[in-house]
Design an enzyme around this catalytic site. Structure first.
Site, short mmCIF file in Angstrom:
data_model
loop_
_atom_site.label_atom_id
_atom_site.label_comp_id
_atom_site.label_asym_id
_atom_site.label_seq_id
_atom_site.Cartn_x
_atom_site.Cartn_y
_atom_site.Cartn_z
N SER A 11 0.86 -1.19 0.00
CA SER A 11 0.00 0.00 0.00
C SER A 11 0.89 1.24 0.00
O SER A 11 1.49 1.58 1.02
CB SER A 11 -0.89 -0.01 1.24
N HIS A 36 -0.23 -0.92 -4.76
CA HIS A 36 -1.61 -0.55 -4.41
C HIS A 36 -1.65 0.94 -4.09
O HIS A 36 -0.95 1.40 -3.17
CB HIS A 36 -2.07 -1.37 -3.20
N ASP A 38 -3.97 4.07 -2.92
CA ASP A 38 -5.24 4.50 -2.33
C ASP A 38 -5.51 5.94 -2.71
O ASP A 38 -4.80 6.84 -2.26
CB ASP A 38 -5.19 4.36 -0.81
N MET A 40 -8.03 8.96 -2.37
CA MET A 40 -9.14 9.39 -1.52
C MET A 40 -9.45 10.86 -1.82
O MET A 40 -8.55 11.63 -2.17
CB MET A 40 -8.75 9.24 -0.04
N HIS A 69 -7.19 1.80 -5.70
CA HIS A 69 -8.36 1.64 -4.82
C HIS A 69 -8.97 3.03 -4.65
O HIS A 69 -8.38 3.88 -3.98
CB HIS A 69 -7.88 1.04 -3.51
N MET A 71 -11.43 5.61 -3.11
CA MET A 71 -12.29 5.91 -1.97
C MET A 71 -12.77 7.36 -2.15
O MET A 71 -12.29 8.29 -1.50
CB MET A 71 -11.51 5.73 -0.65
N MET A 140 -12.56 -4.99 2.52
CA MET A 140 -11.91 -4.08 3.48
C MET A 140 -11.95 -4.76 4.85
O MET A 140 -13.02 -5.06 5.38
CB MET A 140 -12.64 -2.74 3.52
N ASP A 178 -7.64 -5.84 2.48
CA ASP A 178 -6.99 -4.55 2.63
C ASP A 178 -7.24 -3.96 4.01
O ASP A 178 -8.37 -3.64 4.36
CB ASP A 178 -7.59 -3.61 1.55
C1 DX5 Z 1 -6.94 2.05 4.08
C2 DX5 Z 1 -6.11 1.65 2.89
C3 DX5 Z 1 -5.10 0.55 3.18
C4 DX5 Z 1 -4.15 0.88 4.25
C5 DX5 Z 1 -3.37 -0.34 4.69
O1 DX5 Z 1 -8.12 2.66 3.61
O2 DX5 Z 1 -6.95 1.14 1.89
O3 DX5 Z 1 -4.36 0.29 1.99
O4 DX5 Z 1 -3.25 1.84 3.83
O5 DX5 Z 1 -2.56 0.06 5.76
P1 DX5 Z 1 -2.39 -0.87 7.07
O6 DX5 Z 1 -1.72 -2.12 6.60
O7 DX5 Z 1 -1.54 -0.05 7.98
O8 DX5 Z 1 -3.76 -1.13 7.58
ZN ZN Z 2 -6.54 0.28 -0.20
#
Ligand code: DX5
Ligand code: ZN
Length: 243
Positions: A11, A36, A38, A40, A69, A71, A140, A178
């Site tokens: 991530s 990956h 994220d 947002m 991903h 969000m 999730m 995730d």
């Molecule tokens: C949270 C993200 C994850 C997160 C994982 O919304 O989608 O990818 O960064 O981080 P850890 O492993 O610290 O939960």
């Molecule tokens: Zn994610």
């Protein structure tokens, strides 16, 4: 199945963002399967760790597949922008999709694999009318938006539920997990049915080891999970340590 059949997706929001290119080369050398990202919008979730410019600048610097991903509230806007950058999979949240079928079609018509992400409280049954439109289910295991959280315990059983649900159809749809994908949780997640692990602060980016050491430790944890065999929902009663 050997431990390399389960894929590791670091991530990137958890990486060293001030030395990101070097960090990614360390991940490549250690043998991760994809990156990956994220994305947002600070509306669907109250955070905004990464942006388009970062993904765009990284794209030519690595050959690893980009797994995005979303969000965000406006999935279609983000999808259209990402098609200009060149990513390999985009997962959208069921909870942020007004027209999920159309959004998934928008991803696939751009030759990008489509995934649906489910918050911990969303049942897997919401997928029953889009199974032909998806290439992955993203379970999730924490509430989305932040790294460093603890697993929502019920999501372990939910992974097994999702495996059982998908097994009803002749479709080979991998399950991605995730959130708090830790060295301790990985065996349980793999035994429950996870195929792709989004690894953040509690494994690949764990402060107690180098990237290479952490990925090796994650691969060992995957092997322990595979030794347990794919568990069904009912198996959880027999293994209290999994609850
Ligand atoms: C949270 C993200 C994850 C997160 C994982 O919304 O989608 O990818 O960064 O981080 P850890 O492993 O610290 O939960
Ligand atoms: Zn994610």
């Amino acid at each position: 199945m050997d431990c390399n059949s389960i894929q590791i997706a670091p991530s990137i929001m958890c990486a060293d963002l001030c030395h990101l290119e070097e960090d990614i080369h360390r991940l490549e050398a250690a043998g991760v399967d994809m990156l990956h990202f994220d994305l947002m919008d600070a509306h669907f979730v109250p955070n905004m760790p990464l942006g388009f410019a970062l993904i765009e600048q990284l794209r030519p610097r690595t050959v690893l597949p980009f797994d995005v991903h979303l969000m965000v509230e406006d999935n279609d806007f983000f999808i259209r922008r990402l098609t200009q950058i060149g990513v390999q999979r985009i997962s959208v949240h069921f909870e942020s999709s007004t027209h999920l079928d159309r959004t998934l079609a928008l991803i696939r018509e751009n030759d990008i694999k489509a995934g649906v992400a489910l918050n911990p409280s969303t049942p897997v049954s919401v997928l029953c009318h889009v199974l032909e439109q998806i290439d992955c289910v993203l379970i999730m295991t924490v509430n989305p938006g932040f790294a460093g959280q603890k697993i929502v315990p019920s999501t372990l059983r939910k992974i097994a539920d999702c495996r059982a649900f998908l097994r009803q159809w002749p479709l080979d749809i991998p399950i991605q997990v995730d959130g708090n994908v830790s060295f301790k949780n990985i065996p349980k997640m793999v035994a429950a049915g996870a195929d792709i692990l989004v690894a953040g602060t509690s494994s690949v980016f764990h402060k107690g080891g180098t990237r290479s050491e952490n990925i090796q430790r994650a691969r060992h944890a995957i092997s322990r999970g595979l030794e347990m065999g794919r568990l069904n929902t009912t198996d959880f009663e027999k293994l209290p340590c999994l609850n």
